[in-house]
Design an enzyme around this catalytic site. Structure first.
Site, PDB file in Angstrom:
ATOM      1  N   GLY A  89       0.833  -1.197   0.000  1.00  0.00           N
ATOM      2  CA  GLY A  89       0.000   0.000   0.000  1.00  0.00           C
ATOM      3  C   GLY A  89       0.866   1.245   0.000  1.00  0.00           C
ATOM      4  O   GLY A  89       2.089   1.150   0.043  1.00  0.00           O
ATOM      5  N   GLU A 131       4.051  -6.732   7.321  1.00  0.00           N
ATOM      6  CA  GLU A 131       3.600  -5.546   8.071  1.00  0.00           C
ATOM      7  C   GLU A 131       4.096  -5.462   9.503  1.00  0.00           C
ATOM      8  O   GLU A 131       4.172  -4.364  10.067  1.00  0.00           O
ATOM      9  CB  GLU A 131       2.066  -5.470   8.072  1.00  0.00           C
ATOM     10  CG  GLU A 131       1.450  -5.127   6.724  1.00  0.00           C
ATOM     11  CD  GLU A 131       1.220  -6.336   5.830  1.00  0.00           C
ATOM     12  OE1 GLU A 131       1.618  -7.461   6.224  1.00  0.00           O
ATOM     13  OE2 GLU A 131       0.634  -6.161   4.753  1.00  0.00           O
ATOM     14  N   ASP A 185      -3.170  -7.142   6.792  1.00  0.00           N
ATOM     15  CA  ASP A 185      -4.573  -6.749   6.579  1.00  0.00           C
ATOM     16  C   ASP A 185      -5.031  -7.250   5.207  1.00  0.00           C
ATOM     17  O   ASP A 185      -4.819  -8.397   4.875  1.00  0.00           O
ATOM     18  CB  ASP A 185      -4.726  -5.226   6.773  1.00  0.00           C
ATOM     19  CG  ASP A 185      -3.972  -4.405   5.740  1.00  0.00           C
ATOM     20  OD1 ASP A 185      -2.956  -4.899   5.210  1.00  0.00           O
ATOM     21  OD2 ASP A 185      -4.394  -3.265   5.435  1.00  0.00           O
ATOM     22  N   GLY A 230      -0.728  -5.023   0.313  1.00  0.00           N
ATOM     23  CA  GLY A 230      -1.808  -4.606  -0.583  1.00  0.00           C
ATOM     24  C   GLY A 230      -1.739  -5.243  -1.963  1.00  0.00           C
ATOM     25  O   GLY A 230      -2.759  -5.372  -2.642  1.00  0.00           O
TER      26      GLY A 230
HETATM   27  C1  QUE Z   1       5.748  -3.673   5.085  1.00  0.00           C
HETATM   28  C2  QUE Z   1       4.826  -3.138   4.232  1.00  0.00           C
HETATM   29  C3  QUE Z   1       5.217  -2.492   3.060  1.00  0.00           C
HETATM   30  C4  QUE Z   1       6.586  -2.412   2.771  1.00  0.00           C
HETATM   31  C5  QUE Z   1       7.522  -2.972   3.637  1.00  0.00           C
HETATM   32  C6  QUE Z   1       7.087  -3.578   4.792  1.00  0.00           C
HETATM   33  C7  QUE Z   1       4.291  -1.879   2.139  1.00  0.00           C
HETATM   34  C8  QUE Z   1       4.833  -1.197   1.004  1.00  0.00           C
HETATM   35  C9  QUE Z   1       6.204  -1.173   0.792  1.00  0.00           C
HETATM   36  C10 QUE Z   1       6.848  -0.486  -0.304  1.00  0.00           C
HETATM   37  C11 QUE Z   1       8.012  -0.987  -0.851  1.00  0.00           C
HETATM   38  C12 QUE Z   1       8.675  -0.312  -1.872  1.00  0.00           C
HETATM   39  C13 QUE Z   1       8.182   0.889  -2.334  1.00  0.00           C
HETATM   40  C14 QUE Z   1       7.012   1.405  -1.748  1.00  0.00           C
HETATM   41  C15 QUE Z   1       6.376   0.721  -0.745  1.00  0.00           C
HETATM   42  O1  QUE Z   1       7.034  -1.800   1.669  1.00  0.00           O
HETATM   43  O2  QUE Z   1       3.053  -1.941   2.346  1.00  0.00           O
HETATM   44  O3  QUE Z   1       6.530   2.590  -2.164  1.00  0.00           O
HETATM   45  O4  QUE Z   1       8.811   1.583  -3.322  1.00  0.00           O
HETATM   46  O5  QUE Z   1       3.981  -0.592   0.154  1.00  0.00           O
HETATM   47  O6  QUE Z   1       7.994  -4.130   5.658  1.00  0.00           O
HETATM   48  O7  QUE Z   1       3.502  -3.224   4.525  1.00  0.00           O
END
Ligand code: QUE
Length: 334
Positions: free
Chosen positions: A64, A136, A144, A113
């Site tokens: 997400g 998460e 979730d 997500g």
């Molecule tokens: C737990 C998460 C997420 C995460 C790492 C976690 C998550 C998420 C991202 C993520 C990774 C790379 C990106 C970005 C988001 O990492 O939900 O924008 O470039 O979106 O340990 O829930």
């Protein structure tokens, strides 16, 4: 359209996820764009099948828009947080109840997500490059997107293992536990997508694809032994610390997680085992609203995604000091 592209041809409605700067992490605009498209296609006779693919190389969808949620939490913008999670979960529910075949092609990371917009669909095809996780607890959140429904329905211990540790599984391992339905080689997934787009029946298109090279077997006995016993978090962690090499590695993953998130996750998965999917989403929305207001969430996202030092200071820092009243407030009483 923001970061998705859509098209309809040969009875196939396709959504291409395309937000390269964030590994396709689902932001509010992507959720707001996908939802009405899928609603329209549900009743559109020109669409018989929905196909969801990634337009970028390394990821299907990394999760997400957790950074934006952290900003909203720090600004006290509760309405933005509620809007984000309620619209995300509605999208996931739409996919779970979709009246037509919904096919996700996962040739890279699918986490959080990203699983919400794939696992609830009827067909989930992975390649050996697929990397699947619910990570998460490391950011002070909890698994979730309806995972509190599907995790407790995986083979014994697997849901608690994935949810508590955030462990990543790959390729055919996702088929072995039931998170994916089919696997094909990454080299052939482009041809598979082209065949589906051309209107080839799915079974035929899948049989023509090269099989994915199998990943190593998951240690399902160990997963069941350490995570499958309905034990409270301290007993699970104690067992891991006193266990074999693999168990110690899992204890180390857990050491990086928010202790409060671990308790919330265990409770949410235990309750989810007895609940309908809709009940799970309702419980998750309450918990998401509560937990994003805690310091552990802002701190976890800071450490993993903002500063990327991966050195969060969670409070409390030990599972021995988690306040049951805080866990009860986050989980709620449903
Ligand atoms: C737990 C998460 C997420 C995460 C790492 C976690 C998550 C998420 C991202 C993520 C990774 C790379 C990106 C970005 C988001 O990492 O939900 O924008 O470039 O979106 O340990 O829930």
């Amino acid at each position: 359209m923001s970061s998705i592209m859509t098209s309809v041809a040969n009875g196939v409605g396709e959504i291409v996820l395309n937000r390269p700067k964030a590994l396709n992490a689902l932001d509010q605009a992507m959720i707001d764009d996908m939802t009405p498209v899928l609603r329209d296609w549900a009743d559109d006779p020109a669409v018989e099948t929905v196909l969801v693919t990634s337009g970028i190389d390394r990821a299907f969808c990394a999760g997400g828009d957790i950074r934006a949620i952290r900003e909203a939490a720090l600004a006290g913008d509760d309405a933005a947080i509620t809007r984000y999670f309620s619209s995300e979960y509605k999208l996931d529910q739409l996919i779970a109840n979709y009246p037509k075949p919904y096919i996700a092609l996962i040739d890279g990371a699918a986490m959080g997500g990203g699983l919400g917009i794939s696992v609830h669909g009827e067909v989930r095809v992975v390649t050996e490059k697929a990397l699947i996780a619910m990570p998460e607890t490391a950011i002070g959140f909890f698994p979730d997107i309806g995972s509190t429904y599907f995790l407790p329905r995986l083979p014994v211990g697997v849901g608690m293992w994935l949810g508590l540790t955030g462990a990543r599984i790959r390729g055919t391992q996702a088929v072995d536990v039931g998170l994916a339905t089919h696997s094909v080689s990454s080299a052939s997934v482009g041809d598979l997508a082209a065949a589906i787009r051309a209107g080839t029946p799915l079974g035929e298109a899948l049989s023509a694809a090269e099989p994915a090279p199998p990943a190593e077997d998951l240690p399902l006995r160990a997963v069941a032994d350490y995570f499958g016993g309905d034990n409270p978090v301290p007993a699970i962690v104690g067992g891991l610390r006193g266990g074999d090499e693999w168990a110690k590695a899992m204890a180390e993953l857990i050491d990086n997680c928010s202790p409060t998130s671990l308790f919330v996750t265990a409770e949410m998965i235990a309750r989810g085992a007895q609940s309908s999917l809709d009940e799970c989403f309702d419980r998750e929305l309450h918990a998401a609203e509560q937990i994003t207001a805690t310091p552990d969430f802002a701190e976890g996202v800071r450490a993993v995604l903002v500063d990327k030092d991966r050195d969060p200071s969670f409070s409390p820092a030990s599972i021995d000091d988690v306040d049951p009243a805080v866990v009860r407030r986050i989980v709620g009483d449903s």
